[in-house]
Each structure stands twice: as C-alpha cells, then as structure tokens.
Design a protein around this motif. Structure first.
Motif, mmCIF file in Angstrom:
data_model
loop_
_atom_site.group_PDB
_atom_site.id
_atom_site.type_symbol
_atom_site.label_atom_id
_atom_site.label_comp_id
_atom_site.label_asym_id
_atom_site.label_seq_id
_atom_site.Cartn_x
_atom_site.Cartn_y
_atom_site.Cartn_z
ATOM 1 N N UNK A 173 0.865 -1.181 0.000
ATOM 2 C CA UNK A 173 0.000 0.000 0.000
ATOM 3 C C UNK A 173 0.902 1.231 0.000
ATOM 4 N N UNK A 174 0.296 2.410 0.020
ATOM 5 C CA UNK A 174 1.101 3.634 0.124
ATOM 6 C C UNK A 174 1.961 3.606 1.370
ATOM 7 N N UNK A 175 1.423 3.056 2.463
ATOM 8 C CA UNK A 175 2.171 2.991 3.715
ATOM 9 C C UNK A 175 3.231 1.900 3.673
ATOM 10 N N UNK A 176 2.874 0.721 3.165
ATOM 11 C CA UNK A 176 3.791 -0.414 3.185
ATOM 12 C C UNK A 176 4.838 -0.381 2.096
ATOM 13 N N UNK A 177 4.522 0.262 0.969
ATOM 14 C CA UNK A 177 5.470 0.356 -0.128
ATOM 15 C C UNK A 177 5.354 -0.796 -1.111
ATOM 16 N N UNK A 178 5.922 -0.596 -2.288
ATOM 17 C CA UNK A 178 5.807 -1.575 -3.367
ATOM 18 C C UNK A 178 6.586 -2.859 -3.091
ATOM 19 N N UNK A 179 7.559 -2.821 -2.191
ATOM 20 C CA UNK A 179 8.382 -4.000 -1.919
ATOM 21 C C UNK A 179 7.793 -4.877 -0.828
ATOM 22 N N UNK A 180 6.620 -4.534 -0.308
ATOM 23 C CA UNK A 180 6.000 -5.296 0.775
ATOM 24 C C UNK A 180 5.708 -6.730 0.345
ATOM 25 N N UNK A 181 5.487 -7.593 1.347
ATOM 26 C CA UNK A 181 5.436 -9.034 1.102
ATOM 27 C C UNK A 181 4.134 -9.513 0.484
ATOM 28 N N UNK A 182 3.007 -8.887 0.804
ATOM 29 C CA UNK A 182 1.711 -9.358 0.301
ATOM 30 C C UNK A 182 0.921 -8.178 -0.248
ATOM 31 N N UNK A 183 -0.088 -8.482 -1.075
ATOM 32 C CA UNK A 183 -0.924 -7.403 -1.585
ATOM 33 C C UNK A 183 -2.149 -7.212 -0.688
ATOM 34 N N UNK A 184 -2.884 -6.152 -0.948
ATOM 35 C CA UNK A 184 -4.021 -5.798 -0.095
ATOM 36 C C UNK A 184 -5.110 -6.855 -0.136
ATOM 37 N N UNK A 185 -5.255 -7.550 -1.268
ATOM 38 C CA UNK A 185 -6.297 -8.571 -1.372
ATOM 39 C C UNK A 185 -5.991 -9.757 -0.469
ATOM 40 N N UNK A 186 -4.739 -10.180 -0.406
ATOM 41 C CA UNK A 186 -4.379 -11.293 0.477
ATOM 42 C C UNK A 186 -4.585 -10.895 1.931
ATOM 43 N N UNK A 187 -4.177 -9.691 2.281
ATOM 44 C CA UNK A 187 -4.383 -9.198 3.640
ATOM 45 C C UNK A 187 -5.873 -9.148 3.962
ATOM 46 N N UNK A 188 -6.661 -8.625 3.026
ATOM 47 C CA UNK A 188 -8.103 -8.493 3.249
ATOM 48 C C UNK A 188 -8.767 -9.846 3.491
ATOM 49 N N UNK A 189 -8.430 -10.839 2.664
ATOM 50 C CA UNK A 189 -9.034 -12.166 2.830
ATOM 51 C C UNK A 189 -8.716 -12.741 4.204
ATOM 52 N N UNK A 190 -7.460 -12.605 4.616
ATOM 53 C CA UNK A 190 -7.068 -13.128 5.919
ATOM 54 C C UNK A 190 -7.734 -12.389 7.055
ATOM 55 N N UNK A 191 -7.769 -11.064 6.972
ATOM 56 C CA UNK A 191 -8.375 -10.282 8.045
ATOM 57 C C UNK A 191 -9.863 -10.570 8.168
ATOM 58 N N UNK A 192 -10.574 -10.669 7.055
ATOM 59 C CA UNK A 192 -12.006 -10.965 7.121
ATOM 60 C C UNK A 192 -12.257 -12.315 7.789
ATOM 61 N N UNK A 193 -11.403 -13.284 7.517
ATOM 62 C CA UNK A 193 -11.531 -14.587 8.178
ATOM 63 C C UNK A 193 -11.286 -14.464 9.679
ATOM 64 N N UNK A 194 -10.311 -13.635 10.049
ATOM 65 C CA UNK A 194 -10.049 -13.439 11.480
ATOM 66 C C UNK A 194 -11.237 -12.752 12.167
ATOM 67 N N UNK A 195 -11.796 -11.749 11.519
ATOM 68 C CA UNK A 195 -12.916 -11.034 12.125
ATOM 69 C C UNK A 195 -14.130 -11.952 12.272
ATOM 70 N N UNK A 196 -14.308 -12.851 11.307
ATOM 71 C CA UNK A 196 -15.433 -13.790 11.378
ATOM 72 C C UNK A 196 -15.339 -14.681 12.607
ATOM 73 N N UNK A 197 -14.126 -15.047 12.996
ATOM 74 C CA UNK A 197 -13.956 -15.983 14.111
ATOM 75 C C UNK A 197 -13.789 -15.281 15.457
ATOM 76 N N UNK A 198 -13.667 -13.959 15.456
ATOM 77 C CA UNK A 198 -13.556 -13.222 16.720
ATOM 78 C C UNK A 198 -14.815 -13.452 17.551
ATOM 79 N N UNK A 199 -14.623 -13.719 18.832
ATOM 80 C CA UNK A 199 -15.753 -13.984 19.719
ATOM 81 C C UNK A 199 -15.379 -13.568 21.139
ATOM 82 N N UNK A 200 -16.321 -13.704 22.044
ATOM 83 C CA UNK A 200 -16.025 -13.396 23.441
ATOM 84 C C UNK A 200 -14.980 -14.356 24.010
ATOM 85 N N UNK A 201 -14.869 -15.544 23.429
ATOM 86 C CA UNK A 201 -13.860 -16.505 23.882
ATOM 87 C C UNK A 201 -12.457 -16.078 23.471
#
Length: 216
Positions: A173-201
């Motif tokens: 991204x603009x913050x991470x720079x062009x040499x960063x390890x993953x693209x925004x789509x890979x990050x987004x897919x992973x984060x959405x999966x994490x948010x789905x499993x977030x719970x009170x536990x």
C-alpha cells in the motif's frame, strides 16, 4: 450485518470495504473528505467530527467496527535530529486517541447490535519482541493501541462486545510500499476470516492476518 470501517478510501481499508460489499454486507466507510455515497467524513483526530458521524448514523446498529485509519509519520527520521514533538503528537492523535474516540462515540451503535465486534488494526511493530530500532513514533503508537485494545476487551466483554487486535501483514500500500510481502487482497481475505472468528472466547487476541497468535 452492518460494518463500519475507518480510513476506507485506500489501502487495506478500501480492500476491506470492497470485500464486505462484495459479500453483500451493509458497509459504511469513512475518509477525511465530504460525504460521498457510502463514505462518511471523519477526521479521527477531531472529537467534533466523531460527534457528527455518530449523529448521522442515528439509530444504526453496527455489528463490526474496524478501526483502520492511521498514519506512519516518521519514515526516514533520524535519531540525532528527527522525531520532532509535533510529529509525536500527530502520530498518537491518529493512531491511538483516534481509535479510542471512534470506539467511544460509536459504542451506542455497537450496543444496539447483538454480539458486536471491534477490530483494531495495529502492527507487528507493536510487539516488544520485535525491536530492530527506528520508527519510534509508529512503533510506540501501535504498541499503545495494542494495549488500548486489550483493556477495552476486558471492559466490554460483560456487554457482549468482543475486541481483537490485528497485524495485517506487510502490505503493498502507500504505507507499506511496493516492496512489501503481500498485496491488499491477500491481507483483506485473511483479516475478514479473522474477524469472522472473533468472539467473546477470543476477545483481546493479537493475531496476524493469516491466523497466527502474535507475541505481545
């Protein structure tokens, strides 16, 4: 489900906005520009702007609040003559106080939802186990918001609101720079999966986008 994402006009925030929209969720984004479509104006450093946003949302229930807006002001700063005081103030205003104000002002909307969730985008640079030096303002502010998130998790758990803190990866991204390890789509897919499993536990977790527990 209604999702609100701060800093949703570019980078990881935009990728998340698009991902939830594609999934058919109701998505509200924020940026610092005037209202446009599903994007609402919000400067996270401005308390009055938070009050205005909360008022515009009226009785909307927010199921997932993603605190993504943030800055990396100290790239290239040197220890001998860099890191001025006003840069520290601006960094913490956006990355820490801005997150707190967002959550504080939107709590009534989160309380209207059942089993609401708050996702705070921090960074692996928040961890005291990673201390290679430099980027003092960014590292310190992300460590502070990690601490903030874990304490909010304790206070909000009795209300049925879970809080997770996340490292999105080193993203192209603009913050991470062009040499960063993953693209925004890979990050987004992973984060959405994490948010789905977030719970009170799991509330108070500090996780990476790909599901690893990150050391504090």
């Amino acid at each position: 489900m209604t999702v609100l994402i701060t800093g949703a006009n570019r980078g990881i925030g935009k990728a998340l906005f698009d991902g939830y929209a594609e999934r058919g969720e109701t998505v509200i984004g924020t940026h610092r520009h005037p209202d446009e479509g599903h994007m609402r104006q919000l400067d996270v450093t401005d308390p009055a702007a938070h009050k205005d946003l909360a008022a515009k949302l009226s009785d909307t229930a927010i199921d997932l609040l993603i605190c993504n807006a943030g800055v990396y002001p100290d790239k290239g700063q040197t220890l001998d003559d860099g890191y001025p005081a006003d840069m520290w103030a601006a960094g913490f205003a956006a990355n820490v106080t801005g997150v707190f104000l967002t959550i504080q002002h939107l709590l009534p909307h989160l309380r209207r939802a059942k089993n609401a969730k708050i996702a705070i985008i921090s960074s692996q640079m928040a961890s005291h186990t990673r201390a290679p030096g430099g980027s003092y303002i960014y590292r310190a502010s992300k460590a502070a918001v990690l601490n903030l998130g874990r304490n909010l998790a304790s206070d909000l758990k009795p209300e049925g609101i879970s809080v997770g803190i996340y490292h999105p990866g080193w993203v192209q991204t603009d913050m991470g720079g062009a040499r960063a390890a993953i693209d925004a789509e890979e990050s987004r897919r992973g984060l959405m999966a994490r948010f789905d499993t977030l719970s009170l536990e799991t509330t108070g977790c500090f996780e990476t986008w790909d599901g690893q527990q990150h050391p504090y």
